[in-house]
Each structure stands twice: as structure tokens, then as C-alpha cells.
Design a protein around this motif. Structure first.
Motif, PDB file in Angstrom:
ATOM      1  N   LYS A 209       3.358  -0.805  -0.024  1.00 39.65           N
ATOM      2  CA  LYS A 209       3.193  -2.206   0.374  1.00 39.65           C
ATOM      3  C   LYS A 209       2.053  -2.328   1.371  1.00 39.65           C
ATOM      4  O   LYS A 209       1.896  -1.485   2.264  1.00 39.65           O
ATOM      5  N   VAL A 210       1.260  -3.379   1.220  1.00 41.88           N
ATOM      6  CA  VAL A 210       0.152  -3.599   2.134  1.00 41.88           C
ATOM      7  C   VAL A 210       0.680  -3.961   3.523  1.00 41.88           C
ATOM      8  O   VAL A 210       1.660  -4.694   3.663  1.00 41.88           O
ATOM      9  N   THR A 211       0.026  -3.418   4.547  1.00 47.33           N
ATOM     10  CA  THR A 211       0.421  -3.732   5.923  1.00 47.33           C
ATOM     11  C   THR A 211      -0.726  -4.308   6.743  1.00 47.33           C
ATOM     12  O   THR A 211      -0.507  -4.778   7.856  1.00 47.33           O
ATOM     13  N   GLY A 212      -1.935  -4.260   6.191  1.00 47.09           N
ATOM     14  CA  GLY A 212      -3.066  -4.807   6.937  1.00 47.09           C
ATOM     15  C   GLY A 212      -4.381  -4.256   6.425  1.00 47.09           C
ATOM     16  O   GLY A 212      -4.441  -3.610   5.367  1.00 47.09           O
ATOM     17  N   VAL A 213      -5.424  -4.510   7.181  1.00 47.55           N
ATOM     18  CA  VAL A 213      -6.758  -4.019   6.827  1.00 47.55           C
ATOM     19  C   VAL A 213      -7.419  -3.402   8.048  1.00 47.55           C
ATOM     20  O   VAL A 213      -7.119  -3.757   9.193  1.00 47.55           O
ATOM     21  N   GLN A 214      -8.303  -2.466   7.766  1.00 52.18           N
ATOM     22  CA  GLN A 214      -9.160  -1.901   8.811  1.00 52.18           C
ATOM     23  C   GLN A 214     -10.528  -2.555   8.684  1.00 52.18           C
ATOM     24  O   GLN A 214     -11.068  -2.658   7.579  1.00 52.18           O
ATOM     25  N   THR A 215     -11.070  -3.004   9.808  1.00 54.12           N
ATOM     26  CA  THR A 215     -12.340  -3.732   9.775  1.00 54.12           C
ATOM     27  C   THR A 215     -13.277  -3.220  10.854  1.00 54.12           C
ATOM     28  O   THR A 215     -12.885  -2.422  11.719  1.00 54.12           O
ATOM     29  N   THR A 216     -14.493  -3.688  10.811  1.00 58.37           N
ATOM     30  CA  THR A 216     -15.479  -3.335  11.851  1.00 58.37           C
ATOM     31  C   THR A 216     -15.153  -4.009  13.177  1.00 58.37           C
ATOM     32  O   THR A 216     -15.802  -3.719  14.186  1.00 58.37           O
TER      33      THR A 216
END
Length: 414
Positions: free
Chosen positions: A216-223
Motif C-alpha cells: 500500500k502506498v504511504t507517501g512520496v519522496q521528493t526534492t
């Protein structure tokens, strides 16, 4: 949000336009959102807007690695039509066309919608049969189109040469309520409305990874750091494959450049949109007088946003027989957009193998005209898990062999 009106324009004119508010807030990411939309183009912004308007979901972040509307939304030829052959396509494009008609009022932002009419030329006997079939299908779908004669084509577009030796005009599929809109204004109008609902539009924020746990998706990693979410919507056009890889699944599409150009501005000479599949080009005249010309996609996969001389020459050379006046015009500028093309030339609007992650991609050359319908359906899919507009566009259709073939109705060969 202060409403735009004729009165507001007059008021600001008297005080040197010092009272205008920012159209949308400059936001920094929070630690967590209910929904994250990746891609602040027309489709992503429309999805966020209808999540808020139709379902009351406003704890939303729209992430954009560049600037708002700087991708395909700002690089298309602004054509709006719904004369598609297959029922699922006609439904979502007609929904979009109808929403365009009232968009300026709904958003309180002038998107310059111009229902000037769209014609698709039949220049071979095969095309005559194909477009007559589409006209009959549209009648059953409740989409108003008709197949018109060469004389009617000439009446609508006097500058056209309908008796070309190689590509005579044998008729056309005519949709009187199709037209154009200002592509930038569509993105700006949706962004302004989203910001007013409290959503965060975060530019210069590239996604570098997709976080998940237990499938299940929990979030994103971003700059700009890690951001948690309950649901994730991917709406990044030509970069959909790259983002899907981060989520751990693959998509059945390829990315190619689609090029366009505009001429120097001239006096008004054509007040409809003309698409010519046989000669591989389409054209309209902008409000500034430029002839807006588009062609087909590149023959090889690439991620370039530049135009190329050979493609511009190929497109214009083909159109000159039908529009001889083009030979006397200078090219003002050209550009390219990165389009994502599926095997059946229809989009993917679907759940993904990663729970909580949804994908909206594969629009090919038809993305701009679909923006409000796409956003409406995708928002419903994300909020409710199902939408009548998107049911047939799932990823499972490729494994089931249930294709939605729009290779002809897409309007240009690709």
C-alpha cells in the motif's frame, strides 16, 4: 478569493492595478495529506478541483517538478472536440466538451473557450467511409456531429483548396460545437480554484520515489522532503512510465514527442479548426492571428520538448496543397511536447497494483480536449473507487484483450 468581474477591472484600472491578489498561494509541503496529485498540468489540477468540488476532499497537495502548466498543457494546439468512435471515448470527451462550455463561469476565470467548430477532412474514399461510420456512432451516443459535403467544407473555409490533385476534399466530419480554449488559462483557472479551497500547489518539487508498506502506498519522496498520504494520483503524461517504475509496476505505453508550430500573425482568414489525417496535419487561427499548426508524433521514442526542422517541413509541405496561402507565411516559433501513447490510442485511468495509487495517462495527442472530463472521472475514481466515465479505461483491458481502438478517431496518425 476575490471574484473577477467587469466591475473589478474598472476598479483596479482606477488604482493602477495595485489591488489584485495572487491567483494562487505559494505553498510549502506539509508532512501529510489525504491525497497527493503528482503533476500540476491540466489533468492533475482538474482532478484536484473536482475532488474538492464534488467530494469535499481538500487536504490535497499538487506536486510539480517544474512550473504549473509548463508541460503538455502549455505545449498543445488547444483543440476541443468529442467526435470519437467508441462509446467510452465519446462519453468522456463529450463530458469534457460540455464542461468547457461553462468552465469560465464555474471557475470565475476566462478560459477563452471558442466553440468555432471542428472539421476532420475526408481526403480518401476510406476516410469517407470511416467518418460516415463515426457520424452514425456519434448519433447513437448523443454527440452532435454530421458528415458534410465538399461544397459545405468550402463554404466554411473559403481559403481551402478542395480540388488538390493528390488530396481532394471528399467531405468532412463536422462538429459545430467543438472549438478551442486558451490552454494556459485552463491551468491557471483550476489552480486558482484549488488554492481557494485550501489545497497546496507546490512547484519545483520533483518526486524521486514512492513509499509503500505491505503493498500500500504511504507517501512520496521528493526534492523537498518526504510527504505522507493516504492516496496517490499520478498524472504526469510522458513521464508516466518513469513514475510507475518508482511505484514498482509497468505501463503499456511509450513516450514520443509531438511537435507544433505557429506562423507569423495575419488578418483573420479561418474561423474553424481543420484536421487533415491524410496529409498529417491540423490547423486553426489564434486570436492573435497566428496559424497554429500541428502534425503527428515522432517516429521514435524520445523525451525531447524541442521542435525539429525536418518535422516542421514535412507537416507544412503536406498542408500547403490544401492551404496554398501557407506557402507565403513565415514560421514564428515551434515546440514539442512529450505524449504518452498506448497501443489502442486510448487513455489509462485506473487503479494500479499498488493499493492506494491511481494512474491517469496515455492520452497521446488528445490530452487537452479531455482535461475537465478526465479530472471529473479520475476524481470520482480516487474518491469512490469507481467511476462510470473511467470503468472501461482500466489497466486490466490490456491483459483481457478488451481494447478501445481509437487509432482513426484520434485525428492524426500515430
Amino acid at each position: 478569493m476575490k471574484r473577477y468581474s467587469a466591475f473589478a477591472i474598472a476598479r483596479e484600472a482606477l488604482r493602477d492595478h495595485t489591488g489584485w491578489d495572487r491567483a494562487w498561494r505559494k505553498a510549502q509541503p506539509k508532512k501529510r495529506y489525504d491525497v497527493i496529485i503528482v503533476g500540476a498540468g491540466g489533468h492533475g489540477l482538474a482532478t484536484a478541483y473536482y475532488l474538492g468540488k464534488n467530494f469535499g476532499i481538500t487536504n490535497v497537495a499538487i506536486l510539480e517538478k517544474g512550473w504549473l502548466g509548463g508541460g503538455n498543457t502549455g505545449r498543445n494546439t488547444t483543440i476541443i472536440r468529442s467526435n470519437y468512435l467508441q462509446d467510452p471515448s465519446a462519453a468522456i470527451y463529450e463530458k469534457a466538451r460540455s464542461l468547457y462550455e461553462t468552465m469560465s463561469q464555474d471557475l470565475n476565470y476566462n478560459v477563452m473557450f471558442s466553440p468555432r467548430g471542428v472539421m476532420m477532412l475526408a481526403q480518401t474514399e476510406h476516410e469517407v467511409r470511416g467518418y460516415q461510420r463515426t457520424a452514425h456512432a456519434n448519433a447513437l451516443q448523443g454527440v452532435s456531429t454530421e458528415f458534410i459535403s465538399p461544397a459545405r467544407v468550402k463554404e466554411l473555409v473559403p481559403i481551402m483548396n478542395i480540388n488538390g490533385p493528390r488530396y481532394p476534399v471528399l467531405g468532412a466530419l463536422w462538429q459545430a460545437r467543438g472549438g478551442t480554449a486558451r490552454h494556459d488559462a485552463v491551468a491557471w483557472g483550476y489552480a486558482r480554484a484549488c488554492s481557494d479551497m485550501g489545497m497546496d500547489i507546490i512547484q519545483q518539487c520533483a518526486v524521486t520515489g514512492v513509499s509503500q508498506e505491505g503493498g500500500k502506498v504511504t507517501g512520496v519522496q521528493t526534492t523537498k522532503g518526504d510527504i505522507a498520504c493516504e492516496k496517490l494520483g499520478m498524472v504526469v503524461a510522458g513521464h508516466s512510465g518513469a513514475l510507475a517504475d518508482m511505484g514498482g509496476f509497468r505501463l503499456p505505453l511509450e513516450s514520443v514527442a509531438l511537435q507544433a508550430l505557429v506562423s507569423e500573425p495575419i488578418k483573420p482568414c479561418m474561423d474553424v479548426v481543420v484536421m487533415a489525417n491524410t496529409v498529417h496535419g491540423y490547423m486553426s487561427q489564434s486570436d492573435k492571428g497566428e496559424m497554429v499548426i500541428g502534425g503527428g508524433t515522432d517516429a521514435f521514442n524520445n523525451y525531447t520538448q524541442r521542435g525539429s526542422f525536418h518535422h516542421a517541413e514535412e507537416t507544412v509541405r503536406a498542408l500547403i496543397e490544401t492551404f496554398p496561402m501557407l506557402s507565403r507565411l513565415k514560421m514564428l516559433r515551434q515546440w514539442g511536447g512529450i505524449v504518452d501513447v498506448t497501443g489502442d490510442r486510448s487513455p489509462i485511468i485506473s487503479k494500479t497494483p499498488l493499493e492506494g495509487c491511481f494512474i491517469n495517462c496515455g492520452w497521446g495527442t488528445g490530452g487537452f480536449k479531455a482535461i475537465p472530463g478526465s479530472g471529473w472521472g479520475f476524481a470520482e475514481l480516487m474518491a469512490r473507487g469507481q467511476s462510470p466515465l473511467t470503468d472501461q479505461f482500466g489497466l486490466n483491458r490490456f491483459s483481457e484483450g478488451r481494447f478501445i481502438d481509437e487509432s482513426v478517431a484520434a485525428g492524426v496518425a500515430h
